[in-house]
Each structure stands twice: as C-alpha cells, then as structure tokens.
Design a protein around this motif. Structure first.
Motif, PDB file in Angstrom:
ATOM      1  N   ASP A  30       0.842  -1.193   0.000  1.00 59.81           N
ATOM      2  CA  ASP A  30       0.000   0.000   0.000  1.00 59.81           C
ATOM      3  C   ASP A  30       0.876   1.242   0.000  1.00 59.81           C
ATOM      4  OD1 ASP A  30      -2.217  -1.612   0.141  1.00 59.81           O
ATOM      5  OD2 ASP A  30      -3.086  -0.621   1.885  1.00 59.81           O
ATOM      6  N   TYR A  31       0.352   2.307  -0.609  1.00 60.98           N
ATOM      7  CA  TYR A  31       1.127   3.539  -0.697  1.00 60.98           C
ATOM      8  C   TYR A  31       0.190   4.694  -0.998  1.00 60.98           C
ATOM      9  CZ  TYR A  31       3.135   6.820  -4.144  1.00 60.98           C
ATOM     10  OH  TYR A  31       3.428   7.917  -4.898  1.00 60.98           O
ATOM     11  N   PHE A  32       0.461   5.854  -0.414  1.00 56.45           N
ATOM     12  CA  PHE A  32      -0.258   7.068  -0.803  1.00 56.45           C
ATOM     13  C   PHE A  32       0.717   8.234  -0.781  1.00 56.45           C
ATOM     14  CE2 PHE A  32      -0.465   7.606   3.777  1.00 56.45           C
ATOM     15  CZ  PHE A  32      -0.480   8.976   3.977  1.00 56.45           C
ATOM     16  N   ASP A  33       0.351   9.316  -1.470  1.00 57.13           N
ATOM     17  CA  ASP A  33       1.254  10.457  -1.538  1.00 57.13           C
ATOM     18  C   ASP A  33       0.477  11.711  -1.901  1.00 57.13           C
ATOM     19  OD1 ASP A  33       3.620  11.828  -1.360  1.00 57.13           O
ATOM     20  OD2 ASP A  33       4.540  10.940  -3.148  1.00 57.13           O
ATOM     21  N   TYR A  34       1.052  12.855  -1.540  1.00 56.03           N
ATOM     22  CA  TYR A  34       0.534  14.164  -1.938  1.00 56.03           C
ATOM     23  C   TYR A  34       1.594  14.832  -2.798  1.00 56.03           C
ATOM     24  CZ  TYR A  34      -1.957  13.282   2.514  1.00 56.03           C
ATOM     25  OH  TYR A  34      -2.677  12.721   3.535  1.00 56.03           O
ATOM     26  N   ILE A  35       1.188  15.368  -3.931  1.00 57.36           N
ATOM     27  CA  ILE A  35       2.161  15.947  -4.867  1.00 57.36           C
ATOM     28  C   ILE A  35       1.691  17.327  -5.298  1.00 57.36           C
ATOM     29  CG2 ILE A  35       3.462  15.592  -7.004  1.00 57.36           C
ATOM     30  CD1 ILE A  35       2.645  12.601  -6.813  1.00 57.36           C
ATOM     31  N   ARG A  36       2.344  18.361  -4.790  1.00 54.89           N
ATOM     32  CA  ARG A  36       2.036  19.719  -5.238  1.00 54.89           C
ATOM     33  C   ARG A  36       2.659  19.938  -6.606  1.00 54.89           C
ATOM     34  NH1 ARG A  36       0.007  23.348  -1.462  1.00 54.89           N
ATOM     35  NH2 ARG A  36       0.064  22.655   0.714  1.00 54.89           N
ATOM     36  N   SER A  67       5.969   5.161  -6.696  1.00 57.77           N
ATOM     37  CA  SER A  67       6.161   6.476  -6.093  1.00 57.77           C
ATOM     38  C   SER A  67       7.103   7.337  -6.926  1.00 57.77           C
ATOM     39  CB  SER A  67       6.727   6.311  -4.677  1.00 57.77           C
ATOM     40  OG  SER A  67       7.158   7.542  -4.149  1.00 57.77           O
ATOM     41  N   GLY A  68       8.258   6.783  -7.285  1.00 60.62           N
ATOM     42  CA  GLY A  68       9.235   7.533  -8.069  1.00 60.62           C
ATOM     43  C   GLY A  68       8.719   7.886  -9.447  1.00 60.62           C
ATOM     44  N   ALA A  69       8.042   6.931 -10.079  1.00 58.16           N
ATOM     45  CA  ALA A  69       7.536   7.158 -11.438  1.00 58.16           C
ATOM     46  C   ALA A  69       6.450   8.229 -11.465  1.00 58.16           C
ATOM     47  CB  ALA A  69       7.002   5.851 -12.021  1.00 58.16           C
ATOM     48  N   ILE A  70       5.546   8.186 -10.485  1.00 58.45           N
ATOM     49  CA  ILE A  70       4.476   9.190 -10.412  1.00 58.45           C
ATOM     50  C   ILE A  70       5.061  10.579 -10.205  1.00 58.45           C
ATOM     51  CG2 ILE A  70       2.653  10.066  -8.894  1.00 58.45           C
ATOM     52  CD1 ILE A  70       1.425   8.055 -10.574  1.00 58.45           C
ATOM     53  N   VAL A  74       4.744  13.672 -12.886  1.00 58.72           N
ATOM     54  CA  VAL A  74       4.095  14.940 -12.551  1.00 58.72           C
ATOM     55  C   VAL A  74       5.061  16.104 -12.732  1.00 58.72           C
ATOM     56  CG1 VAL A  74       3.096  16.280 -10.658  1.00 58.72           C
ATOM     57  CG2 VAL A  74       2.400  13.899 -11.003  1.00 58.72           C
ATOM     58  N   SER A  75       6.342  15.892 -12.395  1.00 56.92           N
ATOM     59  CA  SER A  75       7.326  16.971 -12.524  1.00 56.92           C
ATOM     60  C   SER A  75       7.527  17.383 -13.976  1.00 56.92           C
ATOM     61  CB  SER A  75       8.671  16.543 -11.912  1.00 56.92           C
ATOM     62  OG  SER A  75       9.294  15.548 -12.714  1.00 56.92           O
ATOM     63  N   ILE A  80      -2.645  13.398 -16.986  1.00 59.05           N
ATOM     64  CA  ILE A  80      -2.971  12.244 -16.152  1.00 59.05           C
ATOM     65  C   ILE A  80      -3.121  10.972 -16.986  1.00 59.05           C
ATOM     66  CG2 ILE A  80      -4.695  11.251 -14.586  1.00 59.05           C
ATOM     67  CD1 ILE A  80      -5.316  14.095 -13.641  1.00 59.05           C
ATOM     68  N   SER A  81      -3.808  11.065 -18.115  1.00 60.03           N
ATOM     69  CA  SER A  81      -4.025   9.881 -18.955  1.00 60.03           C
ATOM     70  C   SER A  81      -2.702   9.332 -19.472  1.00 60.03           C
ATOM     71  CB  SER A  81      -4.959  10.218 -20.118  1.00 60.03           C
ATOM     72  OG  SER A  81      -4.459  11.325 -20.854  1.00 60.03           O
ATOM     73  N   ASN A  82      -1.796  10.212 -19.902  1.00 59.71           N
ATOM     74  CA  ASN A  82      -0.487   9.778 -20.390  1.00 59.71           C
ATOM     75  C   ASN A  82       0.372   9.234 -19.256  1.00 59.71           C
ATOM     76  OD1 ASN A  82      -1.161  10.583 -22.970  1.00 59.71           O
ATOM     77  ND2 ASN A  82      -0.146  12.573 -22.809  1.00 59.71           N
TER      78      ASN A  82
END
Length: 236
Positions: A30-36, A67-70, A74-75, A80-82
């Motif tokens: 399991d994993y969750f994250d917040y990404i500004r 986690s790293g890939a997301i 985003v950076s 989102i679809s891609n």
C-alpha cells in the motif's frame, strides 16, 4: 518504507486532507502520496493511492517504483491519462512475475467550482459524499490494473467538491477486513461511517473510521495492509 509516505496531514487552500497507511507486515504494497504541482501556471495538488497485488518485499519494491515514477511524471507536467499509460507500460516491463498494481490518482484544482480530475486504474472505488443532498458517488475505474497488459488507455473523469463535501480513498484492506466469523467490513459500512462522521475534520473522520475497522476485525481470519485518505472541503 516509512520515508516513502508523506506526513499524514496536508492543507491545500480550503481542502483538509489526512492519510494513514498501516502495513500488515513490516513492509507492504500500500502507498499514498501528496504531490504539489504547477501545470499551465495553475496550482493543483495531486493525491495518489495505490495497492500492489503481491505481498511483503516484492510489493514494497513495487510501491517504491510507483512512487518515483508518479513524482517524475508529474514533474514533467504529463497529462494524467499519459502518466498512467506510461506507468502501466513501465510496470509491465519491469515486473514480469508480479505485475498487477491498482492505483487511483486525482488532482484538486483551484477552479471556481473546485473541479477534481481523476483516473482510476482498477482501484477500489473512492467514495464522494455530498451532505447537502445526502448523496454518495463512487468513482469507478477508468482503466484496468496497471501492468495487466502492455498497452492501455486511461480516461480522465471529474467531480466537483462543494463546501462540506467529503471524499474517501482507501485500499481493499479497509472494506475486505474480516471479523472472526469471516464477514467482511464492506463498502456499505464504510459509507454509513462517512455519513455519520462527515462534520468532523479530515483527521477525525480518518481516525474514527480506522477505529471502527480495527474494532470489527479484532480477531481476523485474514489480514491485509490498510490505507485510508480523507479529503474534505471546508464547509464555510
């Protein structure tokens, strides 16, 4: 793996968010994250929750990979679809034996109607509760499990968060928690708790729901990682 997870609480303008991850073993999937992030000069907050189908160390490795890939995607201001299509391809090629990962990703925007964009890759359907109409909406999958097949497309849908609305993201360790008789906690119990506690803060809603789940599954016949993220828009 603790360093992989963010602080429990984050505030984003008129949003109050609180997340908790409780692994079944020393490490889990399991994993969750917040990404500004800033895309097209518009500030937004990405929230991701994910569950690797495998267990233990292999699942933890997948969580680290996701986690790293997301964050990298985003950076680079990837849509989102891609982002999910590329992540799906990476998981398919990188994990040939333990591929399957479910994932839900949403972005809280600062548009006047507080539009929330989301894509759901085979994950448990997040629950959106609107107190003013006493209405529940389930955010259904917009694509399949990550890593299931090499080429997949993922649709992006949206909802609006009105003042006082609550959205709950969770993994199957919540709704599939078992008691000593083999009964599962289930989605309906979760919805009733969201309605019962919706006037509280995101942290209080989270803690109260987890307390009810733990009470229900005191002597489980089966256990799993449990992750719960509560998003609430300020009612004022």
């Amino acid at each position: 793996q603790r360093n992989l997870l963010p602080e429990h609480q984050i505030n984003f303008h008129d949003y109050d968010i609180y997340g908790v991850c409780i692994p079944d073993r020393e490490v889990g999937g399991d994993y969750f994250d917040y990404i500004r992030n800033t895309r097209d000069e518009e500030e937004s907050l990405g929230i991701v929750i994910s569950d690797a189908v495998s267990k233990g160390l292999p699942a933890a490795i997948q969580a680290l990979f996701v986690s790293g890939a997301i964050r990298m995607g985003v950076s680079f201001a990837t849509k989102i679809s891609n982002l999910l299509a590329q992540l799906n391809k990476l998981i398919y090629k990188t994990f040939p034996y333990e591929r399957f990962v479910t994932l839900f990703y949403c972005e809280l925007t600062l548009s006047s109607n507080r539009l929330v964009l989301y894509a759901n890759a085979g994950h448990n359907e997040p629950i959106h509760y609107r107190p003013e109409t006493d209405n529940f909406q389930l955010l259904e999958p917009t694509g399949g499990f990550l890593g299931l097949i090499e080429e997949q497309k993922f649709k992006v849908e949206n909802i609006r968060m009105h003042p006082g609305d609550v959205m709950v993201l969770y993994t199957d360790g919540i709704t599939e928690a078992h008691n000593s008789e083999g009964e599962i906690f289930g989605e309906m119990r979760l919805q009733k708790l969201i309605k019962r506690f919706h006037k509280y803060s995101a942290q209080e809603i989270n803690v109260k729901i987890l307390g009810e789940v733990q009470k229900f599954a005191q002597h489980p016949v089966y256990n799993d990682d449990k992750t719960l993220v509560v998003i609430k828009r300020d009612p004022s």
